[in-house]
Scaffold this active site. Structure first.
Site, short mmCIF file in Angstrom:
data_model
loop_
_atom_site.label_atom_id
_atom_site.label_comp_id
_atom_site.label_asym_id
_atom_site.label_seq_id
_atom_site.Cartn_x
_atom_site.Cartn_y
_atom_site.Cartn_z
N TRP A 102 0.83 -1.21 0.00
CA TRP A 102 0.00 0.00 0.00
C TRP A 102 0.86 1.25 0.00
O TRP A 102 0.56 2.23 -0.69
CB TRP A 102 -1.01 -0.02 1.15
CG TRP A 102 -2.03 -1.07 0.86
CD1 TRP A 102 -2.16 -2.29 1.45
CD2 TRP A 102 -3.01 -1.05 -0.21
NE1 TRP A 102 -3.17 -3.01 0.85
CE2 TRP A 102 -3.71 -2.28 -0.17
CE3 TRP A 102 -3.37 -0.11 -1.17
CZ2 TRP A 102 -4.73 -2.59 -1.05
CZ3 TRP A 102 -4.40 -0.41 -2.06
CH2 TRP A 102 -5.06 -1.64 -1.99
N ASP A 171 -1.88 7.07 5.71
CA ASP A 171 -2.95 6.23 5.21
C ASP A 171 -3.31 5.28 6.34
O ASP A 171 -2.53 4.40 6.69
CB ASP A 171 -2.47 5.45 3.98
CG ASP A 171 -3.49 4.40 3.52
OD1 ASP A 171 -4.59 4.34 4.08
OD2 ASP A 171 -3.14 3.64 2.59
N LYS A 195 -13.14 -0.92 5.93
CA LYS A 195 -12.57 -1.84 6.90
C LYS A 195 -13.18 -1.59 8.29
O LYS A 195 -13.93 -2.40 8.79
CB LYS A 195 -11.05 -1.74 6.90
CG LYS A 195 -10.47 -2.27 5.58
CD LYS A 195 -9.23 -1.54 5.13
CE LYS A 195 -8.92 -1.70 3.66
NZ LYS A 195 -8.65 -3.03 3.17
#
Lengths: 358, 358
Positions: A102, A171, A195
């Site tokens: 990511w 993030d 999530k």
């Protein structure tokens, strides 16, 4: 109704009571005679939803007036671009930490916008990990320092955030509001909602208002944080249903008590890691100090056993345990809404599977 | 359950059976033991949803392989930026037609990206209208020509699309799939879903694949149509629930039959315009030749009467009739899913209101 134990990495399990409330009022929202999906984003029904959602996240994150809470359609991947577009001026450099898949995506996107310095790179290390603060080679006068608080695929998590002179950008898609942290110390936080917060296709964005002023005037209006701040995320029609779902999740968090949830998360993870560490059968993917409490990644002695593990677990109503296609192995994602009973079921299954195949 | 007649301009009325199906399976999607909101975007349950949604819109729009059907989070406002970012090369000019508030937003955003020629400007004319094809002052070798097929606020609609040498680009947010048209003749079509297609926060984008290749290599990956084409809108986690709702709406369209729907739309609009034209009490906002079949805008003799009209209609379960804050008056949005009975109720109410106050 037979709910399974949903270990998906995202979209992921949501609080059952949030789903039940959404279901109950899906056709007639609060006696309005229409669905929340059909309510005008400028009408009083949706207004109340929007305002409470902003307030709840402000409260949960302990924010004051220095930061704005924004809802932006598009997930973290759009934020990979928006962050540098807004904060990385020409002639400046942004420091990025590469800690896995990511972080790398964020880096690649930032490079399309401006100059990037990779301040540390643990992206390809096995076992997976995030660097320590003292490993970071930061640029003096950097526009900002970007980290990925939790690598969903690698299962590695920052346990203590680095202190940096430049504004810290994170993030937090896969671990926002899963543990206590000082949100006020960040310049920018973004998190895809799918999530810990709600449905996919929307990001929660926390930005220090003064930083948002950095955006170049020529940047499209819809890509400026400034626009979202000025219009309270209502410059254009927002994803109203998604924000409504995030409101229901935030209410559930406040009702449960964030501290209770955070403690429960740590306990849930500890119980699974205890089985991993008990013998030599399971092997944690991440360095112990960096193990994620949200995405628990581990390997078995062979790929054949991993496949069998996923298959047998699935037969016992434990779904979504297959690791990300890029790394293989097993991944148990145990976000806020993942129930303790599901962890108990997994722990029992792991012990049993080890006994039979170890 | 007392459903109202929902004249909202968007988010707007959805087919009741789509809402009912979503409600019925909101907690357990097709026996999976999880909500569609909780299903992985890489799993078989969501795969089937995504594939059928793409197919259905391809079918409804009569598209072949030359065009791609994309789902992009963020609504038409993001497309105002993405269209020029992808299609307007440096040194090129894009022709834009200004026909009202939405066209103007598209123009302003395009100007942050590159050179814009306003090919015609009816944006401030009252009565409102779109220009005729012969009024357009097009740029030889223009990158594309941009129109707004239906001005939601002004209530003006292109009845015949212009033929242009440069690729034709259209914002069809408020009238896509509300009438027959030749989608294949367009270079790019985008539409915020919250009027005729589904929830807010997502756009349906139809793009000619060869045009998508124009995007500069330095454009962030997430802002390139190319990325969405290559990954079938699954480069990042898409707004899965929104696409699921769009699937349910597309199924309802196919079941009802698009030709039936289109005919019904024309009839619904004609019945309301007939009341407007019958006496001198109501005054249509748009030039007759350009009247929108989706957003029917009109004025009453005074603002006080307009206010009274909205209030009394609301008491009779007709909601959302107030015109956009920027223009005032009345707006009846009667999208695909708006029922004929609601039009009958409005027509009866309008006649009655005129009798009492005319």
């Amino acid at each position: 109704m037979a709910r399974v134990y949903n270990f998906n990495a995202g979209p992921a399990v949501l609080p059952l009571e949030a789903l039940q409330e959404a279901q109950a009022e899906l056709i007639d929202f609060k006696g309005s005679g229409m669905s929340i999906l059909e309510c005008s984003h400028r009408g009083k029904e949706y207004d109340a939803v929007h305002a409470e959602a902003v307030d709840n996240f402000k409260k949960l994150l302990g924010l004051g007036d220095e930061h704005a809470v924004l809802f932006i359609a598009g997930g973290a991947s759009l934020q990979f671009a928006m962050a540098p577009m807004n904060l990385l001026g020409s002639g400046q450099t942004a420091d990025y930490v590469n800690s896995g898949a990511w972080a790398l995506k964020a880096i690649k996107e930032a490079k399309t916008v401006g100059a990037v310095n990779v301040a540390a790179d643990t992206g390809k290390e096995i076992p997976t990990r995030v660097p320590s603060a003292k490993e970071l080679k930061l640029t003096p006068g950097a526009a900002y320092v970007h980290i990925t608080s939790n690598e969903t695929i690698a299962g590695a998590q920052w346990k203590t955030f680095p202190r940096t002179d430049a504004p810290l950008v994170a993030d937090m898609s896969s671990d926002i509001l899963s543990r206590p942290f000082d949100a006020k110390s960040f310049g920018l936080i973004y998190a895809g909602a799918q999530k810990n917060l709600g449905p996919s296709g929307i990001a929660l964005v926390i930005v220090r208002k003064d930083l948002a002023e950095r955006a170049p005037a020529k940047l499209p209006v819809i890509l400026q944080y400034r626009t979202f701040i000025e219009e309270n995320s209502l410059y254009n029609t927002p994803p109203t249903f998604s924000i409504y779902m995030m409101l229901l999740v935030s209410r559930w968090m406040l009702k449960t008590g964030p501290e209770t949830l955070y403690k429960r998360n740590a306990e849930k993870a500890a119980r699974i890691y205890a089985v991993i560490d008990a013998g030599g059968f399971y092997r944690g993917t991440a360095v112990k100090e960096c193990r994620s409490d949200m995405n628990i990644t581990f390997r078995l002695p062979s790929e054949a056993l991993e496949e069998q593990f996923v298959k047998e677990a699935s037969q016992q109503k434990m779904k979504g345990l297959k690791g990300h296609r890029s790394v293989g192995g097993i991944r148990a994602s145990v976000y806020n809404a993942f129930p303790v009973e599901g962890v108990e079921a997994l722990v029992a299954f792991m012990k049993d599977f080890e006994k039979k195949n170890g």
